[in-house]
Design an enzyme around this catalytic site. Structure first.
Site, PDB file in Angstrom:
ATOM      1  N   ASP A 199       0.824  -1.219   0.000  1.00 28.48           N
ATOM      2  CA  ASP A 199       0.000   0.000   0.000  1.00 28.48           C
ATOM      3  C   ASP A 199       0.859   1.270   0.000  1.00 28.48           C
ATOM      4  O   ASP A 199       0.661   2.171   0.847  1.00 28.48           O
ATOM      5  CB  ASP A 199      -0.906   0.031   1.245  1.00 28.48           C
ATOM      6  N   GLU A 241     -11.590  -0.261  -3.193  1.00 28.84           N
ATOM      7  CA  GLU A 241     -10.748   0.275  -2.108  1.00 28.84           C
ATOM      8  C   GLU A 241      -9.541   0.967  -2.736  1.00 28.84           C
ATOM      9  O   GLU A 241      -9.408   1.054  -3.953  1.00 28.84           O
ATOM     10  CB  GLU A 241     -10.287  -0.841  -1.160  1.00 28.84           C
TER      11      GLU A 241
HETATM   12  O1  FUB Z   1      -3.154  -3.563   3.566  1.00 27.51           O
HETATM   13  C1  FUB Z   1      -4.454  -3.839   4.026  1.00 27.51           C
HETATM   14  C2  FUB Z   1      -5.453  -3.565   2.960  1.00 27.51           C
HETATM   15  O2  FUB Z   1      -5.190  -4.349   1.806  1.00 27.51           O
HETATM   16  C3  FUB Z   1      -5.457  -2.152   2.441  1.00 27.51           C
HETATM   17  O3  FUB Z   1      -6.023  -1.229   3.312  1.00 27.51           O
HETATM   18  C4  FUB Z   1      -6.163  -2.364   1.173  1.00 27.51           C
HETATM   19  O4  FUB Z   1      -6.119  -1.284   0.287  1.00 27.51           O
HETATM   20  C5  FUB Z   1      -5.483  -3.594   0.647  1.00 27.51           C
HETATM   21  O5  FUB Z   1      -4.289  -3.301  -0.006  1.00 27.51           O
END
Ligand code: FUB
Length: 338
Positions: free
Chosen positions: A32, A241
């Site tokens: 991320d 997301e």
């Molecule tokens: O790293 C945890 C979660 O996985 C993140 O918040 C999302 O975007 C995904 O990458």
């Protein structure tokens, strides 16, 4: 004989590693990556993946991260420095578990680290921590940002001085539990799968002190080519997301992950709050379930920071990478095949 074997001067020198699309560090697992240009360097604010021994599920319980390491590079191909722990979950008074994808911003001599973490009631909220240096350590505020929820904050500072936070994520990110205005613990664990408008990321303008929302948070709109909202069933295009905002030639580019279809895609608008029109795919699926990115300009070129699971082969132990982002003459983004 104890003589060392003579070097075989006829053999080809080992191929130099391609500078791009290789794991940026391998001493820890990272994911991320939110990249920013601070103090003439590239600073990267990633998640710090760990082996927590929690079985994989659709709620993401296996992503049980506990701190952030902040990284920097002098240049895209330069050495990566790991500045160590910039914020630890034990120093966030209201935190319960799961320190997920962060972002950072700078204003008036202060650096801000924005982070999602579940509170002690197991509800994701977004917090903010501050430091006088980009590498931290950061000190967390005593409470989460009022009115914040879900995950994946991305803070965009516009050329007019206004700052906006984009946030939200489905399934384990809990966005589907906020459809009635308040947290609904009994809401389904996934979004609707029928032909209803897709749930979308939220955007909130930030206050002058960068620690509050200045007014109500809104749900952004992402429309198709006919001007109709993308549908929940349109899983190769709808928001899931990992939102990110950048501006190019006066246009606002909102990019995000489609989650269970594993694409990074983008939509554009004439304003930072939309409505946005879907444009296309930035990156085809990487190795691993999740896909999450950031985009910056450095020395006249554009780069995308992202992650995959090259080093571990495990979805919850990721490694960050960077590669160039290329544009067509009309500003559209060329699809990257990682
Ligand atoms: O790293 C945890 C979660 O996985 C993140 O918040 C999302 O975007 C995904 O990458």
């Amino acid at each position: 004989t104890t003589e060392a074997p003579k070097a075989d001067t006829t053999a080809a020198a080992p191929a130099a590693k391609p500078p791009l699309s290789q794991p940026l560090i391998s001493n820890i697992y990272t994911a991320d990556p939110s990249a920013h240009l601070f103090e003439g360097k590239i600073y990267i604010y990633p998640s710090h993946d760990i082996e927590a021994g929690i079985p994989e599920n659709d709620k993401g319980d296996h992503f049980a991260m506990r701190d952030y390491h902040i990284l920097s590079m002098d240049s895209i191909n330069g050495k990566v420095t790991d500045h160590g722990v910039g914020l630890d979950i034990k120093d966030i008074p209201w935190a319960g578990r799961q320190l997920w994808a962060p972002d950072a911003a700078f204003k008036n001599g202060t650096y801000y680290l924005y982070f999602p973490v579940k509170d002690k009631q197991d509800v994701f909220r977004i917090g903010v921590a501050t430091s006088k240096t980009p590498a931290g350590p950061f000190k967390a505020e005593a409470t989460p940002i009022a009115g914040s929820f879900s995950i994946d904050p991305a803070v965009f500072q516009d050329t007019d001085g206004n700052s906006y936070m984009y946030f939200g994520g489905l399934w384990g990110g809990q966005l589907q539990r906020w459809q009635k205005g308040a947290y609904d613990a009994n809401a389904p664990e996934k979004e609707p799968s029928t032909d209803v408008p897709a749930l979308n990321a939220r955007v909130g303008k930030l206050s002058a002190d960068m620690k509050h929302f200045d007014g109500p948070v809104q749900e952004i709109k992402i429309l198709d080519e006919a001007g109709k909202p993308l549908l929940a069933s349109d899983t190769k295009r709808r928001f899931f997301e990992g939102g990110w905002m950048h501006k190019y030639q006066g246009k606002y580019y909102f990019s995000y992950s489609t989650g269970d279809t594993h694409l990074l895609v983008y939509a554009t608008s004439a304003t930072p709050t939309g409505p946005f029109t879907y444009q296309g795919v930035i990156m085809q699926p990487v190795q691993g379930w999740t896909t999450h990115h950031s985009i910056i300009e450095k020395d006249g070129k554009w780069y995308i920071f992202y992650h995959d699971t090259q080093l571990s082969g495990k979805t919850w132990l990721r490694n960050i990478k960077v590669t160039e982002l290329k544009r067509r003459a009309d500003g559209g983004i060329e699809t990257i095949v990682p």
